[in-house]
Design an enzyme around this catalytic site. Structure first.
Site, PDB file in Angstrom:
ATOM      1  N   CYS A  94     -12.546  41.542  12.591  1.00 21.08           N
ATOM      2  CA  CYS A  94     -13.371  40.938  13.636  1.00 21.08           C
ATOM      3  C   CYS A  94     -14.425  40.025  13.015  1.00 21.08           C
ATOM      4  CB  CYS A  94     -14.054  42.025  14.471  1.00 21.08           C
ATOM      5  SG  CYS A  94     -12.900  42.959  15.484  1.00 21.08           S
ATOM      6  N   LEU A  95     -14.179  38.734  13.110  1.00 25.09           N
ATOM      7  CA  LEU A  95     -15.114  37.729  12.605  1.00 25.09           C
ATOM      8  C   LEU A  95     -15.128  36.543  13.554  1.00 25.09           C
ATOM      9  CD1 LEU A  95     -14.482  37.451   8.741  1.00 25.09           C
ATOM     10  CD2 LEU A  95     -16.632  38.106   9.844  1.00 25.09           C
TER      11      LEU A  95
END
Length: 450
Positions: A94-95
């Site tokens: 998750c970025l």
């Protein structure tokens, strides 16, 4: 557009492979630059310290760099380990720059970014307090939150050792079990290549492990640090104590288990014994290669003769010999430079070469004991040959001497190979003086024992 995308990807991979960053590595197979494996080595002074975390990076040749590649974590213990609030057990990362998380304005992907910026962003998640990456962190109850933070750090540290380091090396070496002895003969056979056998192997059945040699060499660098981590962790948790599930961990996206540092310590020592045995086998295999007059045996002997001749005109006294006339085992003798802390010292250094050199890089070990921040307690040296000259043994020797002699190196926590010497060298003025005294004593003893 597709051609431009391939050119861009190839350039980024090449720049990373030539980089001096010791914590990132990338590789691709069979010219397929759109499917990349990446390795991130966990940062110093974090629960991820010197762990080996692998990621799969897939580029869309039509969209890159307009759109980011797809990145998936593969060091997950078969989906059972969530190493970070933002790195799921499924491998999802998750970025905001990957479009997998909503970030602030300006944090989204842009064509100016690339593979290195992605890997550095992932590495930044591996912080000293990864609990802070949880989106609800700022709103959590302070007292309860502090307890959770500590417990989360403790289990990440344990699983970093167990999964990213120990399991990985055990798989590479073909060893199993938990005992403080060297591998059994049967286990050694699992990872032995008999040069007398004619081997016909289908490439499709052989797992692609581009970081295998790198991880083996780094394990030898960081072995003492791993043991020190375990020693400190044993003071905080007890064997058999269960991991605490965090509020943000779901039933299929968690990190469950129990602490067992005693077992991890035994397995670490067993891996170390297996790697030492592997170096010894290289020497045995080298004798067979010499008898058969293989290309690699001829190449190494030619390099040896050229380097030995070049030493005759050097202003620094040094000498090399082949051990038992084996071109795969070199004995380098180095004499300390005058007017330095090494002045008067005489050091014997062994270089073990693999029959697969340069794919497998040499193992370098000081046979003469020395107290030095770049040399482990067992004599293993931390040095950096030029990445584009890995097949040139002279470049390795020059890098070995440079690592030994360097007087004012920039601080680099990735070279933490001897914890005690490292702490003194980079400590206070008094600690540096203590370091220099201990180094000088070891130098004096080297001359007396020669």
């Amino acid at each position: 557009m597709a051609d431009q995308s391939i050119i861009r990807i190839t350039k980024e991979i090449g720049e990373l492979q030539k980089s001096s960053d010791l914590s990132l590595a990338v590789a691709f197979r069979d010219r397929d630059v759109r499917n990349v494996k990446a390795l991130i080595i966990g940062p110093h002074e974090t629960p991820y310290e010197f762990g080996f975390f692998e990621f799969s990076v897939k580029f869309n040749k039509e969209d890159y760099p307009r759109k980011s590649p797809t990145v998936t974590g593969t060091t997950t213990n078969s989906g059972r380990c969530r190493f970070n609030p933002n790195i799921y057990g499924s491998g999802k990362v998750c970025l905001s720059i990957l479009g997998t998380w909503r970030g602030e304005r300006g944090e989204e992907w842009s064509a100016a970014q690339g593979l290195e910026s992605i890997l550095l962003s992932i590495q930044s998640l591996m912080s000293s307090n990864p609990y802070e990456n949880e989106p609800g962190f700022e709103d959590a109850n302070e007292l309860h939150d502090k307890k959770n933070q500590k417990e989360y750090i403790e289990k990440i540290r344990h699983e970093t050792l167990r999964i990213s380091i120990i399991q990985r090396l055990e798989d590479y070496l073909g060893i199993t079990g938990s005992c403080l002895t060297a591998p059994t003969p049967a286990e050694q056979q699992n990872y032995r290549i008999d040069l007398d056998d004619d081997i016909d192997v289908d490439d499709a059945t052989v797992p692609w492990e581009p970081f295998k040699d790198l991880c083996k060499r780094r394990f030898l660098w960081y072995f003492d640090t791993y043991l020190e981590t375990i020693k400190k962790a044993k003071e905080e948790v007890k064997d058999g104590q269960p991991f605490v599930r965090m509020p943000f961990e779901g039933s299929s996206n968690t990190m469950d288990g129990k602490f067992n540092y005693t077992d991890l310590e035994q397995r670490l020592c067993r891996i170390k014994a297996a790697l030492d045995a592997e170096s010894d086998r290289w020497a045995v295999e080298g004798v067979s290669s010499r008898v058969k007059d293989t290309t690699m045996a001829v190449n190494l002997r030619r390099q040896f003769e050229q380097i030995k001749e070049s030493f005759k005109g050097s202003d620094v006294p040094r000498n090399i010999e082949l051990v038992d006339d084996n071109p795969f085992v070199w004995d380098l003798t180095y004499f300390g430079r005058p007017m330095t802390n090494l002045d008067g010292g005489v050091f014997r250094i062994k270089l073990n070469f693999s029959p697969s050199f340069p794919e497998e890089q040499p193992r370098v070990k000081f046979l003469t004991p020395i107290f030095h921040h770049r040399i482990a307690t067992d004599g293993t040296l931390c040095y950096f040959p030029k990445p584009n000259r890995r097949e040139d043994v002279k470049q390795h020797i020059e890098a070995i001497i440079e690592a030994l002699e360097e007087e004012q190196p920039p601080y680099d926590p990735r070279t933490l190979i001897h914890p005690e010497a490292h702490k003194l060298y980079w400590g206070s003025a008094d600690e540096r003086r203590t370091y220099n005294r201990r180094l000088r004593r070891s130098v004096q003893r080297s001359a007396e024992d020669f």
